[in-house]
Design an enzyme around this catalytic site. Structure first.
Site, PDB file in Angstrom:
ATOM      1  N   ARG A 259       0.834  -1.229   0.013  1.00 42.38           N
ATOM      2  CA  ARG A 259      -0.082  -0.069   0.013  1.00 42.38           C
ATOM      3  C   ARG A 259       0.952   1.275  -0.043  1.00 42.38           C
ATOM      4  O   ARG A 259       0.375   2.115  -0.886  1.00 42.38           O
ATOM      5  CB  ARG A 259      -1.035  -0.085   0.910  1.00 42.38           C
ATOM      6  N   THR A 260       1.909   1.299   0.789  1.00 44.94           N
ATOM      7  CA  THR A 260       2.724   2.541   0.772  1.00 44.94           C
ATOM      8  C   THR A 260       3.490   2.804  -0.703  1.00 44.94           C
ATOM      9  O   THR A 260       3.336   3.941  -1.049  1.00 44.94           O
ATOM     10  CB  THR A 260       3.839   2.579   1.793  1.00 44.94           C
TER      11      THR A 260
ATOM     12  N   LYS B  67      20.928 -11.528  -4.008  1.00 40.75           N
ATOM     13  CA  LYS B  67      22.314 -12.306  -4.414  1.00 40.75           C
ATOM     14  C   LYS B  67      23.761 -11.692  -3.728  1.00 40.75           C
ATOM     15  O   LYS B  67      24.526 -11.934  -4.196  1.00 40.75           O
ATOM     16  CB  LYS B  67      22.399 -12.052  -6.147  1.00 40.75           C
TER      17      LYS B  67
ATOM     18  N   ARG C  39      12.183   2.140   1.028  1.00 44.35           N
ATOM     19  CA  ARG C  39      11.803   1.382   2.213  1.00 44.35           C
ATOM     20  C   ARG C  39      12.863   0.308   2.414  1.00 44.35           C
ATOM     21  O   ARG C  39      13.242  -0.435   1.346  1.00 44.35           O
ATOM     22  CB  ARG C  39      10.528   0.675   1.905  1.00 44.35           C
TER      23      ARG C  39
ATOM     24  N   HIS D 100       8.968   6.707   9.733  1.00 39.92           N
ATOM     25  CA  HIS D 100       7.877   6.559   8.404  1.00 39.92           C
ATOM     26  C   HIS D 100       7.347   8.144   8.584  1.00 39.92           C
ATOM     27  O   HIS D 100       6.218   8.003   8.803  1.00 39.92           O
ATOM     28  CB  HIS D 100       6.808   5.586   8.710  1.00 39.92           C
TER      29      HIS D 100
END
Lengths: 313, 185
Positions: free
Chosen positions: A60-61, A88, A110, A138
């Site tokens: 959603r963000t 990796k 994020r 946030h």
């Protein structure tokens, strides 16, 4: 001198002036209207490339930022954990340097590590917007929460805001505490002792280990999600026990002011931290929060782009 | 807005002149319009105040059910990232489809034409108007775009180092005036 109408980065609300926070919220008022038009698009970020760099999963963000960027006419690139070379073994900085080959202007990021956004902002020539760095911050979530409160209550100054739940693991709570205190609101925190952060006594907030005294007479009650994925061990006996003591139901909500707003950053655990009756009641502004998130993120992207434009002068 | 750094040079309109200019604009719009229905769109922020004055004057000359909107052009400016003064984005409020409508775009001062260029870009996002005309209280010349007003309350010659400011009581000024200031840099 700090220009309150631009942002070089948005890493956290800690340290942002009242003027800058007010400017973001004021800009968002203008941007909210854009999403109500038939043609939901305005041109200011034409030619600006925004990378959505999501190393920790979030639908959603990410979608909210992507819609915000597109409504400003920016080009967006998605770069997420499952598709990246980070899995990796590449380092964060090497990955970011590779991203820079795409000439992005803004990176929305994020990451699970606190401070990851700040780390990149010091090493990469792009505007960085923190979309959540582990339990640290946030900022756009707190901004959209404050936007929603200000729109509904007409002010932030002097509002009594209760934040209830897992304060220690919550970047939403942390960013809201910084932002609300900057804007002159009063903050009360409540949660089980195992979920209250240490060092909280450094902040001018009241702390409660029961929900009732925190929400009594409150203008806003913000319920936090119980984040099972962030907890290493059991911090409370059971969902039912948590719901009984710390969950918000209609009975407990009566302790707050009659026009108290109920907020939740989502996704909700219905029946745990909030009952369905309360979540769907007229006092709940949970869906407005989601809508306002797009407007606030448009304001942030716009102000970061403006800083980039100004610094080229 | 900077009260500092500018020196009042001359007053080109007083309260009476502003009032006459607005009713004159309304009369000329009436004479040039075969329709009773028009949309007034004021450009934020000065144009909105002038549009509100014009709204009343147009009702007095027989226009009915005028639809009224406000348009913020900040996001459509060609200097959005380079202007030294960075205006805050203000609200646009156009709650109707412009398709087929007769639109009168209203601003306080017509200068380079860049604001109107941006406003025309913005308008098409709200529909396809039948006709768009421009009404301004003051045309100060010095155009940088091929744009002209259909209706101007007053036309004056100015220098580029001057600013023309429409000051109305509803903006918080003591009395209605249009003033030319010397710009100090």
């Amino acid at each position: 001198m700090e220009n309150p109408n631009t942002l070089n980065h948005l890493l956290a609300l800690e340290g942002l002036s009242k003027e800058t926070v007010t400017s973001i919220l004021d800009h968002a008022v203008g941007f909210k209207e854009v999403s109500k038009r038939r043609i939901k698009k305005v041109p200011p970020l034409r030619g600006v490339t925004v990378v959505l760099f999501f190393i920790e999963n979030s639908t959603r963000t990410r979608i909210s930022f992507e819609v915000a960027a597109k409504r400003l006419s920016a080009d967006t690139l998605n770069f997420s954990a499952s598709t990246s070379s980070l899995s990796k073994g590449e380092t964060l900085l090497d990955t970011a340097k590779n991203l820079m080959a795409m000439q992005p202007d803004i990176i929305v990021m994020r990451h699970f590590a606190p401070g990851a956004a700040k780390f990149l902002s010091e090493r990469i020539p792009a505007g960085i917007v923190n979309a959540g760095d582990g339990p640290h911050a946030h900022p756009t979530q707190a901004l959209l929460d404050m936007y929603t409160m200000r729109e509904r209550k007409g002010r932030l100054e002097g509002l009594e805001v209760a934040i209830v739940g897992d304060i220690a693991h919550s970047r939403v709570a942390r960013s809201n505490i910084h932002g609300l205190l900057t804007m002159g609101a009063k903050v009360r925190l409540a949660g089980p002792r195992t979920m209250l952060p240490t060092m909280i006594d450094r902040f001018p907030v009241s702390v409660h280990d029961r929900i009732e005294p925190a929400i009594e007479g409150a203008d806003v009650v913000m319920m936090l999600r119980i984040q099972k994925e962030r907890m290493g061990k059991d911090l409370f006996p059971s969902d039912r026990e948590y719901a009984r003591v710390f969950g918000l139901d209609s009975q407990k909500l009566k302790l707050a002011k009659p026009d108290c707003l109920v907020m939740h950053p989502g996704p909700m655990n219905r029946g745990v931290e909030i009952t369905p009756e309360v979540a769907d009641s007229t006092q709940s502004v949970i869906l407005e929060q989601v809508e306002n998130g797009v407007a606030v993120r448009m304001a942030v992207l716009f102000m970061v782009a403006r800083h980039l434009g100004v610094s080229e002068e | 807005m900077g009260e500092t750094n500018k020196i009042e040079k001359r007053v080109i309109m007083d309260a009476r002149a502003v009032e006459l200019a607005v009713s004159d604009l309304a009369g000329r719009i009436r004479a040039a319009s075969d329709e009773d229905q028009v949309c007034l769109i004021g450009i934020q922020t000065g144009g909105v105040y002038v549009a509100q004055r014009l709204h009343k004057a147009m009702e007095a000359v027989g226009f009915k059910d005028i639809c009224f909107g406000r348009l913020d052009i900040t996001l459509y400016r060609d200097d959005i990232f380079t202007a030294l003064q960075q205006p805050v984005v203000r609200s646009t409020d156009i709650r109707f489809d412009l398709t087929g409508k007769n639109v009168i775009l209203v601003d306080d001062v017509l200068y380079t034409g860049r604001t109107i260029r941006a406003a025309l870009d913005a308008l098409v996002d709200f529909g396809r108007p039948r006709r768009v005309r421009l009404a301004v209280l003051v045309d100060r010349g010095l155009r940088e775009y091929p744009i002209q007003a259909d209706f101007a309350g007053r036309t004056v010659n100015t220098d580029a180092n001057e600013t023309v400011q429409v000051e109305l009581v509803e903006m918080g000024f003591e009395r209605d005036r249009v003033v030319v200031y010397e710009r100090q840099s």
